[in-house]
Design a protein around this motif. Structure first.
Motif, short mmCIF file in Angstrom:
data_model
loop_
_atom_site.label_atom_id
_atom_site.label_comp_id
_atom_site.label_asym_id
_atom_site.label_seq_id
_atom_site.Cartn_x
_atom_site.Cartn_y
_atom_site.Cartn_z
N ASN A 116 41.17 58.70 68.52
CA ASN A 116 42.02 57.95 67.59
C ASN A 116 43.30 58.76 67.37
OD1 ASN A 116 39.98 55.85 66.26
ND2 ASN A 116 38.94 57.80 66.56
N THR A 117 44.44 58.08 67.43
CA THR A 117 45.72 58.79 67.33
C THR A 117 46.18 58.92 65.88
OG1 THR A 117 46.29 57.92 69.49
CG2 THR A 117 48.10 58.81 68.17
N ILE A 118 46.51 60.13 65.50
CA ILE A 118 47.07 60.39 64.18
C ILE A 118 48.58 60.43 64.30
CG2 ILE A 118 47.21 62.00 62.22
CD1 ILE A 118 44.74 63.36 63.16
N ALA A 119 49.26 59.69 63.45
CA ALA A 119 50.70 59.87 63.31
C ALA A 119 50.88 60.60 61.97
CB ALA A 119 51.38 58.52 63.32
N MET A 120 52.02 60.47 61.33
CA MET A 120 52.21 61.18 60.07
C MET A 120 51.84 60.32 58.86
SD MET A 120 52.75 64.14 61.01
CE MET A 120 52.97 64.87 59.38
N ASP A 121 51.35 59.10 59.11
CA ASP A 121 50.97 58.24 57.98
C ASP A 121 49.57 58.59 57.48
OD1 ASP A 121 53.32 56.72 58.54
OD2 ASP A 121 52.20 55.76 60.19
N PRO A 122 49.35 58.42 56.17
CA PRO A 122 48.00 58.62 55.65
C PRO A 122 47.02 57.65 56.30
CG PRO A 122 49.59 58.49 53.85
CD PRO A 122 50.31 58.10 55.10
N PHE A 123 45.78 58.07 56.43
CA PHE A 123 44.75 57.20 57.03
C PHE A 123 43.41 57.48 56.37
CE2 PHE A 123 42.73 60.42 59.77
CZ PHE A 123 43.71 61.40 59.79
N MET A 124 42.45 56.59 56.64
CA MET A 124 41.13 56.71 56.04
C MET A 124 40.09 57.04 57.11
SD MET A 124 41.57 55.78 52.75
CE MET A 124 39.85 55.55 52.20
N ILE A 125 39.16 57.90 56.76
CA ILE A 125 37.92 58.04 57.54
C ILE A 125 36.81 57.79 56.53
CG2 ILE A 125 36.42 59.52 58.92
CD1 ILE A 125 38.90 61.03 59.88
N GLY A 126 36.07 56.70 56.70
CA GLY A 126 35.09 56.31 55.68
C GLY A 126 35.82 56.14 54.35
N ASP A 127 35.32 56.80 53.30
CA ASP A 127 35.99 56.67 52.00
C ASP A 127 36.92 57.85 51.71
OD1 ASP A 127 34.11 58.65 51.63
OD2 ASP A 127 33.27 57.82 49.78
N ILE A 128 37.23 58.65 52.73
CA ILE A 128 38.10 59.81 52.53
C ILE A 128 39.52 59.49 53.01
CG2 ILE A 128 38.50 62.24 53.11
CD1 ILE A 128 35.51 62.61 53.45
N ARG A 129 40.48 59.61 52.09
CA ARG A 129 41.88 59.37 52.44
C ARG A 129 42.50 60.70 52.88
NH1 ARG A 129 47.08 58.84 49.68
NH2 ARG A 129 48.32 57.24 50.78
N ILE A 130 43.24 60.65 53.97
CA ILE A 130 43.78 61.87 54.56
C ILE A 130 45.29 61.75 54.72
CG2 ILE A 130 43.72 63.36 56.60
CD1 ILE A 130 40.80 61.96 56.96
N ILE A 131 46.01 62.73 54.19
CA ILE A 131 47.46 62.77 54.36
C ILE A 131 47.79 63.89 55.34
CG2 ILE A 131 49.70 63.11 53.21
CD1 ILE A 131 48.31 62.28 50.58
N PRO A 132 48.34 63.56 56.52
CA PRO A 132 48.74 64.61 57.46
C PRO A 132 49.98 65.35 56.95
CG PRO A 132 48.53 62.47 58.58
CD PRO A 132 48.54 62.21 57.10
N GLN A 165 56.34 69.29 49.70
CA GLN A 165 56.23 68.26 48.66
C GLN A 165 54.90 67.52 48.73
OE1 GLN A 165 58.49 69.25 46.27
NE2 GLN A 165 57.88 67.16 45.69
N LYS A 166 54.41 67.32 49.94
CA LYS A 166 53.12 66.61 50.10
C LYS A 166 51.96 67.46 49.61
CE LYS A 166 54.45 64.29 54.43
NZ LYS A 166 54.02 64.20 55.84
N ILE A 167 52.14 68.77 49.66
CA ILE A 167 51.04 69.69 49.27
C ILE A 167 51.01 69.87 47.75
CG2 ILE A 167 50.08 72.00 49.56
CD1 ILE A 167 51.69 72.15 52.23
N ARG A 168 52.21 69.88 47.14
CA ARG A 168 52.30 70.17 45.70
C ARG A 168 51.47 69.18 44.89
NH1 ARG A 168 58.12 71.69 46.82
NH2 ARG A 168 57.94 73.95 47.00
N GLY A 169 50.82 69.70 43.86
CA GLY A 169 49.94 68.86 43.06
C GLY A 169 48.48 68.99 43.48
N SER A 170 48.26 69.63 44.64
CA SER A 170 46.87 69.90 45.03
C SER A 170 46.30 70.93 44.07
CB SER A 170 46.79 70.49 46.44
OG SER A 170 47.40 69.65 47.38
N ARG A 171 45.01 70.82 43.78
CA ARG A 171 44.38 71.80 42.90
C ARG A 171 43.96 73.03 43.71
NH1 ARG A 171 39.86 72.99 40.38
NH2 ARG A 171 38.54 71.73 41.72
N ILE A 172 43.52 72.76 44.93
CA ILE A 172 43.10 73.87 45.81
C ILE A 172 43.83 73.75 47.14
CG2 ILE A 172 41.17 74.92 47.04
CD1 ILE A 172 39.29 73.68 44.96
N VAL A 173 44.42 74.88 47.57
CA VAL A 173 45.08 74.90 48.87
C VAL A 173 44.51 76.05 49.70
CG1 VAL A 173 47.27 75.23 50.10
CG2 VAL A 173 47.21 73.86 48.02
#
Ligand SMILES: [Zn+2]
Ligand SMILES: [Zn+2]
Length: 238
Positions: A116-132, A165-173
């Protein structure tokens, strides 16, 4: 490191026994592994992982893809191909490195991979949302991933402002911190500490640690508050 006489390689502290870097991310219904290292088989056995929904790749370097062949055990028990998510650059290398998994006639028992090809858009695997998140590993673009409040970045030595900017706001990095000395394509300890500060996270964990960083206990004693070294088997709740 094989054949290394240094005190880290000979340490009896379990936290100094470092296999190659990967993580397992799970929700109540979905379980994903990020990168299949040369140690993937042992890591899955050690953690008694009996079901895996997908594999996600950060980049095509050998220490992050070499274990892919061993997903065939999951194929065997689930009786279906393993969904693998990677960008085009990584897919090309996977097809080149594991050609027998992609030929028209495949011998029974070879890994069954569904790309499956990942671009830079967010996508779902099952109920997990993933932001590249795209970071730089010298000249190679590498993907980091944000899962809700948790962000995983490995093999980076530079992150552009738009991606921070996409990382900021994460509780754990999680960030990579290879060693004390500077390195051409990885953050060293000082750079990783500075990046954790720039990202303004409350909890940072360092991974992709080489024996040159020193012993876990010695480095931990020197780290600022909110920053810790990760270790093999560490479990975090985000
Ligand atoms: Zn060593
Ligand atoms: Zn690496």
């Amino acid at each position: 490191m094989i054949a290394c006489p240094c005190p880290v390689c000979h340490s009896t502290d379990k936290k100094d026994k470092r296999l190659r870097s990967s993580i397992l991310v799970e929700s109540p219904t979905t379980r994903i592994v990020v990168d299949t290292t040369p140690d993937f088989r042992y890591q899955m056995l050690r953690e008694r992982v009996s079901k895996l929904d997908a594999v996600l790749f950060t980049h095509p370097h050998k220490d992050h893809i070499a274990g892919l062949d061993d997903i065939r055990a999951f194929n065997f028990f689930s009786r279906k191909p393993m969904p693998v998510f990677a960008n085009e650059m990584t897919q090309e290398v996977i097809i080149r490195e594991f050609p027998y998994a992609f030929t028209d006639f495949r011998y029974p028992g070879v890994p069954e991979i569904q790309l499956n090809t990942i671009a830079m858009d967010p996508f779902m695997i099952g109920d997990i949302r993933i932001i590249p998140i795209q970071v730089w590993h010298l000249k190679m673009p590498v993907l980091g991933f944000r899962f809700g409040q948790f962000t995983y970045i490995t093999d980076a030595n530079r992150i552009e402002e738009s991606e921070k900017q996409k990382i900021r706001g994460s509780r754990i990095v999680v960030l990579n911190a290879l060693r004390i000395e500077k390195h051409i394509s990885h953050f060293n300890l000082e750079e990783a500490i500075a990046m954790a500060g720039e990202l303004g996270v409350s909890a940072a964990y360092f991974t992709h640690i080489s024996h040159q960083l020193g012993k876990h206990a010695d480095v931990m004693a020197e780290l600022p508050e909110g920053i810790e070294l990760a270790y093999d088997g560490l479990t975090l709740k985000a």
